[in-house]
Design a protein around this motif. Structure first.
Motif, PDB file in Angstrom:
ATOM      1  N   ARG A  89       0.812  -1.220   0.000  1.00 44.25           N
ATOM      2  CA  ARG A  89       0.000   0.000   0.000  1.00 44.25           C
ATOM      3  C   ARG A  89       0.844   1.268   0.000  1.00 44.25           C
ATOM      4  O   ARG A  89       0.458   2.280  -0.563  1.00 44.25           O
TER       5      ARG A  89
ATOM      6  N   TYR B 104       4.044  -9.455  -3.724  1.00 45.86           N
ATOM      7  CA  TYR B 104       2.906  -9.908  -4.531  1.00 45.86           C
ATOM      8  C   TYR B 104       2.958 -11.411  -4.775  1.00 45.86           C
ATOM      9  O   TYR B 104       1.947 -12.105  -4.614  1.00 45.86           O
TER      10      TYR B 104
ATOM     11  N   GLU C  68       4.347 -13.752  -3.070  1.00 38.91           N
ATOM     12  CA  GLU C  68       4.044 -14.492  -1.837  1.00 38.91           C
ATOM     13  C   GLU C  68       2.557 -14.415  -1.492  1.00 38.91           C
ATOM     14  O   GLU C  68       1.939 -15.425  -1.149  1.00 38.91           O
ATOM     15  N   LEU C  69       1.972 -13.236  -1.587  1.00 37.04           N
ATOM     16  CA  LEU C  69       0.553 -13.093  -1.269  1.00 37.04           C
ATOM     17  C   LEU C  69      -0.320 -13.849  -2.269  1.00 37.04           C
ATOM     18  O   LEU C  69      -1.315 -14.464  -1.890  1.00 37.04           O
ATOM     19  N   HIS C  70       0.064 -13.819  -3.526  1.00 39.23           N
ATOM     20  CA  HIS C  70      -0.684 -14.555  -4.558  1.00 39.23           C
ATOM     21  C   HIS C  70      -0.591 -16.063  -4.300  1.00 39.23           C
ATOM     22  O   HIS C  70      -1.573 -16.785  -4.446  1.00 39.23           O
ATOM     23  N   ARG C  71       0.586 -16.509  -3.918  1.00 41.28           N
ATOM     24  CA  ARG C  71       0.775 -17.930  -3.609  1.00 41.28           C
ATOM     25  C   ARG C  71      -0.116 -18.363  -2.448  1.00 41.28           C
ATOM     26  O   ARG C  71      -0.668 -19.453  -2.442  1.00 41.28           O
ATOM     27  N   ARG C  72      -0.304 -17.469  -1.487  1.00 43.42           N
ATOM     28  CA  ARG C  72      -1.159 -17.761  -0.331  1.00 43.42           C
ATOM     29  C   ARG C  72      -2.648 -17.621  -0.644  1.00 43.42           C
ATOM     30  O   ARG C  72      -3.485 -17.964   0.188  1.00 43.42           O
ATOM     31  N   GLY C  73      -2.964 -17.091  -1.808  1.00 39.51           N
ATOM     32  CA  GLY C  73      -4.357 -16.932  -2.197  1.00 39.51           C
ATOM     33  C   GLY C  73      -5.026 -15.695  -1.626  1.00 39.51           C
ATOM     34  O   GLY C  73      -6.253 -15.646  -1.510  1.00 39.51           O
ATOM     35  N   GLU C  74      -4.242 -14.688  -1.273  1.00 40.95           N
ATOM     36  CA  GLU C  74      -4.795 -13.461  -0.701  1.00 40.95           C
ATOM     37  C   GLU C  74      -5.636 -12.710  -1.734  1.00 40.95           C
ATOM     38  O   GLU C  74      -5.176 -12.428  -2.838  1.00 40.95           O
ATOM     39  N   ALA C  75      -6.838 -12.400  -1.369  1.00 46.94           N
ATOM     40  CA  ALA C  75      -7.714 -11.620  -2.245  1.00 46.94           C
ATOM     41  C   ALA C  75      -7.230 -10.174  -2.276  1.00 46.94           C
ATOM     42  O   ALA C  75      -6.861  -9.613  -1.255  1.00 46.94           O
TER      43      ALA C  75
ATOM     44  N   ALA D  84      -4.520  -9.012  -3.740  1.00 42.05           N
ATOM     45  CA  ALA D  84      -3.075  -8.835  -3.872  1.00 42.05           C
ATOM     46  C   ALA D  84      -2.722  -8.229  -5.227  1.00 42.05           C
ATOM     47  O   ALA D  84      -1.873  -7.344  -5.311  1.00 42.05           O
TER      48      ALA D  84
ATOM     49  N   THR E 113      -3.739  -4.385  -5.611  1.00 40.69           N
ATOM     50  CA  THR E 113      -2.903  -3.579  -4.729  1.00 40.69           C
ATOM     51  C   THR E 113      -1.484  -3.487  -5.276  1.00 40.69           C
ATOM     52  O   THR E 113      -0.857  -2.429  -5.241  1.00 40.69           O
TER      53      THR E 113
END
Length: 103
Positions: free
Chosen positions: A3, A21, A23-30, A32, A35
């Motif tokens: 952010r 990004y 890492e967050l995409h790998r975790r499935g974060e909505a 990501a 942002t």
């Protein structure tokens, strides 16, 4: 981190965003992807100013391999090359294509 991208230091701030990004995409974060793109756009806008002192040295030339999608990885590699060469016009075009692939 995504952010409010940090621009100080000697490391390419886009690299930090990319790693976060991936890492967050790998975790499935909505959220990501949007942002990540928003943060990249902010940095790109700052780089467009003539007196911008954002680092343009790429300490991680192989980080594009972190992407699960090879096309996205190649787009990222090309984007970083443009940024490091201070070619903001082509980087902007690649950023639009990155946005399509990330969302």
């Amino acid at each position: 981190m995504l952010r409010v991208p940090r621009t100080e230091g000697d490391m390419l701030p886009e690299s930090t965003l990319w790693r976060a990004y991936v890492e967050l995409h790998r975790r499935g974060e909505a959220g990501a992807g949007p942002t990540f793109v928003s943060a990249l756009r902010t940095l790109h806008r700052q780089r467009s100013f003539a007196r911008s002192e954002i680092a343009a040295v790429d300490p991680f030339p192989e980080e594009h391999r972190l992407a699960a999608d090879p096309y996205l990885g190649e787009l990222w590699k090309s984007y970083k090359r443009c940024i490091c060469a201070n070619r903001n016009g082509p980087a902007g075009q690649l950023l639009r294509e990155l946005e399509k692939q990330v969302r």
